[in-house]
Design an enzyme around this catalytic site. Structure first.
Site, PDB file in Angstrom:
ATOM      1  N   HIS A 141       0.857  -1.221   0.098  1.00  0.00           N
ATOM      2  CA  HIS A 141       0.162  -0.155   0.023  1.00  0.00           C
ATOM      3  C   HIS A 141       0.811   1.203   0.044  1.00  0.00           C
ATOM      4  O   HIS A 141       1.330   1.737   1.001  1.00  0.00           O
ATOM      5  CB  HIS A 141      -0.809  -0.041   1.119  1.00  0.00           C
ATOM      6  CG  HIS A 141      -1.902   1.113   1.253  1.00  0.00           C
ATOM      7  ND1 HIS A 141      -3.311   0.970   1.876  1.00  0.00           N
ATOM      8  CD2 HIS A 141      -1.916   2.297   0.709  1.00  0.00           C
ATOM      9  CE1 HIS A 141      -3.776   2.023   1.709  1.00  0.00           C
ATOM     10  NE2 HIS A 141      -3.281   2.916   0.924  1.00  0.00           N
ATOM     11  N   HIS A 165       1.408   5.293  -2.325  1.00  0.00           N
ATOM     12  CA  HIS A 165       0.988   6.027  -3.099  1.00  0.00           C
ATOM     13  C   HIS A 165       2.373   6.823  -3.675  1.00  0.00           C
ATOM     14  O   HIS A 165       3.011   7.621  -3.014  1.00  0.00           O
ATOM     15  CB  HIS A 165       0.233   7.263  -2.254  1.00  0.00           C
ATOM     16  CG  HIS A 165      -1.090   6.886  -1.849  1.00  0.00           C
ATOM     17  ND1 HIS A 165      -2.227   6.632  -2.397  1.00  0.00           N
ATOM     18  CD2 HIS A 165      -1.068   6.210  -0.462  1.00  0.00           C
ATOM     19  CE1 HIS A 165      -3.215   6.035  -1.517  1.00  0.00           C
ATOM     20  NE2 HIS A 165      -2.591   5.753  -0.559  1.00  0.00           N
ATOM     21  N   LEU A 166       2.572   6.638  -4.952  1.00  0.00           N
ATOM     22  CA  LEU A 166       3.808   6.920  -5.365  1.00  0.00           C
ATOM     23  C   LEU A 166       3.370   8.471  -6.411  1.00  0.00           C
ATOM     24  O   LEU A 166       4.426   9.147  -6.657  1.00  0.00           O
ATOM     25  CB  LEU A 166       4.272   6.035  -6.549  1.00  0.00           C
ATOM     26  CG  LEU A 166       5.015   4.869  -6.088  1.00  0.00           C
ATOM     27  CD1 LEU A 166       5.215   3.917  -7.133  1.00  0.00           C
ATOM     28  CD2 LEU A 166       6.176   5.147  -5.195  1.00  0.00           C
ATOM     29  N   ASP A 189      -8.849   3.352  -3.210  1.00  0.00           N
ATOM     30  CA  ASP A 189      -8.259   3.649  -1.969  1.00  0.00           C
ATOM     31  C   ASP A 189      -7.960   5.273  -1.968  1.00  0.00           C
ATOM     32  O   ASP A 189      -7.432   5.808  -3.066  1.00  0.00           O
ATOM     33  CB  ASP A 189      -7.081   2.836  -1.709  1.00  0.00           C
ATOM     34  CG  ASP A 189      -6.342   3.543  -0.545  1.00  0.00           C
ATOM     35  OD1 ASP A 189      -6.927   3.310   0.553  1.00  0.00           O
ATOM     36  OD2 ASP A 189      -5.298   4.267  -0.503  1.00  0.00           O
ATOM     37  N   HIS A 246     -10.669   0.518   1.143  1.00  0.00           N
ATOM     38  CA  HIS A 246     -10.690   1.501   2.077  1.00  0.00           C
ATOM     39  C   HIS A 246     -11.812   1.811   2.594  1.00  0.00           C
ATOM     40  O   HIS A 246     -13.001   2.414   2.073  1.00  0.00           O
ATOM     41  CB  HIS A 246     -10.243   2.911   1.218  1.00  0.00           C
ATOM     42  CG  HIS A 246     -10.082   4.118   2.295  1.00  0.00           C
ATOM     43  ND1 HIS A 246      -9.024   4.818   2.389  1.00  0.00           N
ATOM     44  CD2 HIS A 246     -10.956   4.643   3.194  1.00  0.00           C
ATOM     45  CE1 HIS A 246      -9.113   6.009   3.312  1.00  0.00           C
ATOM     46  NE2 HIS A 246     -10.296   5.599   3.693  1.00  0.00           N
ATOM     47  N   HIS A 275      -5.394  -0.682   5.472  1.00  0.00           N
ATOM     48  CA  HIS A 275      -5.068   0.344   6.882  1.00  0.00           C
ATOM     49  C   HIS A 275      -6.101   0.178   7.816  1.00  0.00           C
ATOM     50  O   HIS A 275      -6.824   0.676   8.389  1.00  0.00           O
ATOM     51  CB  HIS A 275      -4.858   1.836   6.667  1.00  0.00           C
ATOM     52  CG  HIS A 275      -5.751   2.346   5.294  1.00  0.00           C
ATOM     53  ND1 HIS A 275      -6.950   2.117   5.667  1.00  0.00           N
ATOM     54  CD2 HIS A 275      -5.306   2.977   4.347  1.00  0.00           C
ATOM     55  CE1 HIS A 275      -7.491   2.833   4.365  1.00  0.00           C
ATOM     56  NE2 HIS A 275      -6.444   3.344   3.882  1.00  0.00           N
ATOM     57  N   ASN A 311      -5.903   9.148   7.350  1.00  0.00           N
ATOM     58  CA  ASN A 311      -7.359   8.414   7.029  1.00  0.00           C
ATOM     59  C   ASN A 311      -6.800   7.066   6.809  1.00  0.00           C
ATOM     60  O   ASN A 311      -6.195   6.606   6.176  1.00  0.00           O
ATOM     61  CB  ASN A 311      -8.038   8.956   6.073  1.00  0.00           C
ATOM     62  CG  ASN A 311      -8.314  10.379   6.060  1.00  0.00           C
ATOM     63  OD1 ASN A 311      -8.443  10.845   6.979  1.00  0.00           O
ATOM     64  ND2 ASN A 311      -8.524  10.683   4.865  1.00  0.00           N
ATOM     65  N   ASP A 325       1.140   2.409   3.845  1.00  0.00           N
ATOM     66  CA  ASP A 325      -0.006   3.588   3.196  1.00  0.00           C
ATOM     67  C   ASP A 325       1.027   4.706   2.962  1.00  0.00           C
ATOM     68  O   ASP A 325       0.495   5.953   3.285  1.00  0.00           O
ATOM     69  CB  ASP A 325      -1.174   3.671   4.083  1.00  0.00           C
ATOM     70  CG  ASP A 325      -1.976   4.918   3.656  1.00  0.00           C
ATOM     71  OD1 ASP A 325      -2.142   4.965   2.643  1.00  0.00           O
ATOM     72  OD2 ASP A 325      -3.079   5.208   4.420  1.00  0.00           O
ATOM     73  N   HIS A 371       3.019  14.253   1.081  1.00  0.00           N
ATOM     74  CA  HIS A 371       2.397  15.455   0.591  1.00  0.00           C
ATOM     75  C   HIS A 371       3.610  16.540   0.821  1.00  0.00           C
ATOM     76  O   HIS A 371       4.410  16.290   1.391  1.00  0.00           O
ATOM     77  CB  HIS A 371       1.114  15.909   1.595  1.00  0.00           C
ATOM     78  CG  HIS A 371      -0.010  14.861   1.520  1.00  0.00           C
ATOM     79  ND1 HIS A 371      -0.808  14.842   0.546  1.00  0.00           N
ATOM     80  CD2 HIS A 371      -0.535  13.885   2.466  1.00  0.00           C
ATOM     81  CE1 HIS A 371      -1.790  13.996   0.692  1.00  0.00           C
ATOM     82  NE2 HIS A 371      -1.543  13.361   1.911  1.00  0.00           N
TER      83      HIS A 371
HETATM   84  N1  LIG Z   1      -4.040   7.406   4.055  1.00  0.00           N
HETATM   85  C1  LIG Z   1      -4.419   8.944   3.846  1.00  0.00           C
HETATM   86  O1  LIG Z   1      -4.824   9.594   4.700  1.00  0.00           O
HETATM   87  N2  LIG Z   1      -4.272   9.512   2.571  1.00  0.00           N
HETATM   88  C2  LIG Z   1      -3.970   8.677   1.344  1.00  0.00           C
HETATM   89  C3  LIG Z   1      -5.342   8.039   0.775  1.00  0.00           C
HETATM   90  C4  LIG Z   1      -5.643   6.647   1.626  1.00  0.00           C
HETATM   91  O2  LIG Z   1      -4.753   5.692   1.823  1.00  0.00           O
HETATM   92  O3  LIG Z   1      -6.565   6.773   2.170  1.00  0.00           O
HETATM   93  C5  LIG Z   1      -3.512   9.675   0.113  1.00  0.00           C
HETATM   94  O4  LIG Z   1      -3.509   9.482  -1.053  1.00  0.00           O
HETATM   95  O5  LIG Z   1      -3.058  10.845   0.647  1.00  0.00           O
HETATM   96 ZN   LIG Z   2      -6.933   4.498   2.242  1.00  0.00          ZN
END
Ligand SMILES: NC(=O)N[C@@H](CC(=O)O)C(=O)O
Ligand SMILES: [Zn+2]
Length: 426
Positions: free
Chosen positions: A60, A62-63, A152, A179, A232, A278, A305, A309
């Site tokens: 899990h 996010h790239l 997700d 999610h 998560h 989240n 996860d 940012h």
């Molecule tokens: N976990 C998060 O708070 N944010 C994730 C999205 C996600 O995994 O739900 C994101 O893409 O920023």
């Molecule tokens: Zn998520």
């Protein structure tokens, strides 16, 4: 390229054993695994005192590529993975555009092929544009290389759509990654519903918002026979529900992340938006339930996860900052510190949840294992080295971690993919 790794404590998560062995690697495979190997090699690593395990598999991540590359891109994200001992990542579809068609899958795969060697497995969206209205073309996405389906970042509110997608996913043998947070109960809210939300006079995201959707998706899994994987998991009751559903024979698996077995909602009071994620950080009771779930195997995997940012975004006030925290470069160290050095879990059990089980969930049959003939994706770490987490040292573009300044025990020394050292700690 011939690589010899000597005297390491080799962890095999499949057999659950730890033994001092040498490994000899040729053409990207482990071709010898025994004591005192005598072979010529191009590179020799003395792993005396170090742990040698399968390369970590993070299911899990996010790239942020395509489109959100001011936060992260495939090059920096995989560099962060390498720093964290992660040799395979599955990346989520909530990019811009959303990865909901074969062209986007190919974009991710092509760019990843030019990166540092870390394996990147794209996850495709459940619905077009992740709008939760129309299903994506799962057949075409699978053909293009998607390994799972997930919206997700968003809950799939429409149960009818989710059921249809699961019927399809079952036929295609694609896991559906969920999610779980009922949108109507969490929309526009930044923190857990509880003592902190009350202190701050904020509406909170209640635990039940997650649990109700875990239950729904588990019931849909039972009805459709699809493999549902809950992303998560953050509450004790979610763990209980999943445990019960597993006992009923439902094809359900789940993951949690280091933040959910180490931090509580109280972090919001000291760290503000840096602790916003989240689902939100919960309570000490939830941490206890999560650790129990990890120990008894209800929780199959530890993922990060990893949600990068920008500094600007995270400097906004709590209610206006985006949710999420990075995790690739701290996951192993935090997990070892919290679960291994406290005696709560044994090393092979921890490593299994970071390698073999996530690989199995995603049908990556050659990943997450370390035995004769297996792929030479290997992580070598010093379980005893103490260091302090410093976001300035991250390879990621992002610095948004609530663990900055924390002292941890356990440090990645080498990350190896296909027999090539792609990261070395100096
Ligand atoms: N976990 C998060 O708070 N944010 C994730 C999205 C996600 O995994 O739900 C994101 O893409 O920023
Ligand atoms: Zn998520």
């Amino acid at each position: 390229m011939k690589l010899l790794i000597q005297h390491g404590r080799v962890v095999d998560p499949v057999s659950g054993t730890v033994s001092i062995q040498d490994l000899y690697i040729e053409n990207g495979k482990v071709v010898q695994l025994e004591k005192d190997i005598r072979q010529e090699a191009d590179q020799v690593i003395d792993a005396d005192g170090l742990v040698v395990c399968p390369g970590l598999v993070d299911m899990h991540v996010h790239l942020r590529d395509p489109g959100l590359t001011y936060k992260e891109d495939i090059f920096t994200g995989t560099a962060a993975a390498a720093h964290g001992g992660v040799t395979s990542v599955a990346c989520m579809a909530n990019t811009d555009p959303v990865v909901d068609n074969p062209e986007q899958i190919r974009y991710v795969k092509d760019k990843a092929a030019q990166a540092n060697g870390v394996h990147v497995y794209p996850i495709a969206a459940v619905s077009l544009g992740m709008r939760g209205e129309e299903p994506s073309d799962a057949d075409a996405l699978k053909k293009a290389g998607a390994i799972a389906l997930s919206d997700d970042g968003c809950n799939v509110d429409n149960a009818n759509l989710m059921r249809d997608v699961m019927i399809h996913a079952k036929r295609l043998e694609l896991p559906v990654l969920c999610h779980c947070e009922d949108t109507t109960m969490v929309e526009g809210r930044a923190v857990n519903e509880g003592s902190v939300s009350r202190q701050l006079w904020l509406e909170g995201r209640p635990a039940i918002a997650e649990e109700i959707m875990v239950m729904r998706d588990a019931m849909l899994a039972e009805e459709t026979g699809a493999h549902v994987h809950i992303c998560h998991v953050s509450t004790a009751k979610s763990v209980d529900i999943i445990r019960r559903m597993k006992k009923r024979g439902v094809a359900i698996t789940c993951e949690t992340c280091p933040q959910y077995f180490t931090l509580t909602e109280d972090e919001i009071l000291t760290q503000g938006s840096m602790a916003r994620v989240n689902p939100p950080l919960r309570t000490a009771k939830d941490i206890k339930g999560i650790i129990t779930g990890l120990k008894d195997g209800t929780i199959d995997a530890i993922a990060t996860d990893h949600a990068p940012h920008s500094a600007e975004e995270k400097s906004r006030p709590l209610t206006r900052a985006p949710s999420g925290m990075v995790g690739l470069e701290t996951s192993l160290a935090i997990t070892l510190t919290e679960l291994y050095h406290t005696g709560k879990m044994k090393l092979p059990e921890i490593i299994k949840r970071m390698t073999y089980t996530p690989a199995s969930i995603l049908h990556l049959s050659s990943k997450g294992r370390l035995s004769l003939g297996s792929d030479a994706d290997i992580t070598i770490f010093d379980p005893e080295e103490v260091w302090t987490i410093d976001p300035e040292q991250f390879a990621s573009k992002a610095r948004n971690t609530p663990f900055a300044g924390r002292e941890v025990k356990g440090k990645v020394k080498y990350t190896i993919v296909g027999g090539n050292v792609i990261y070395q700690d100096r």
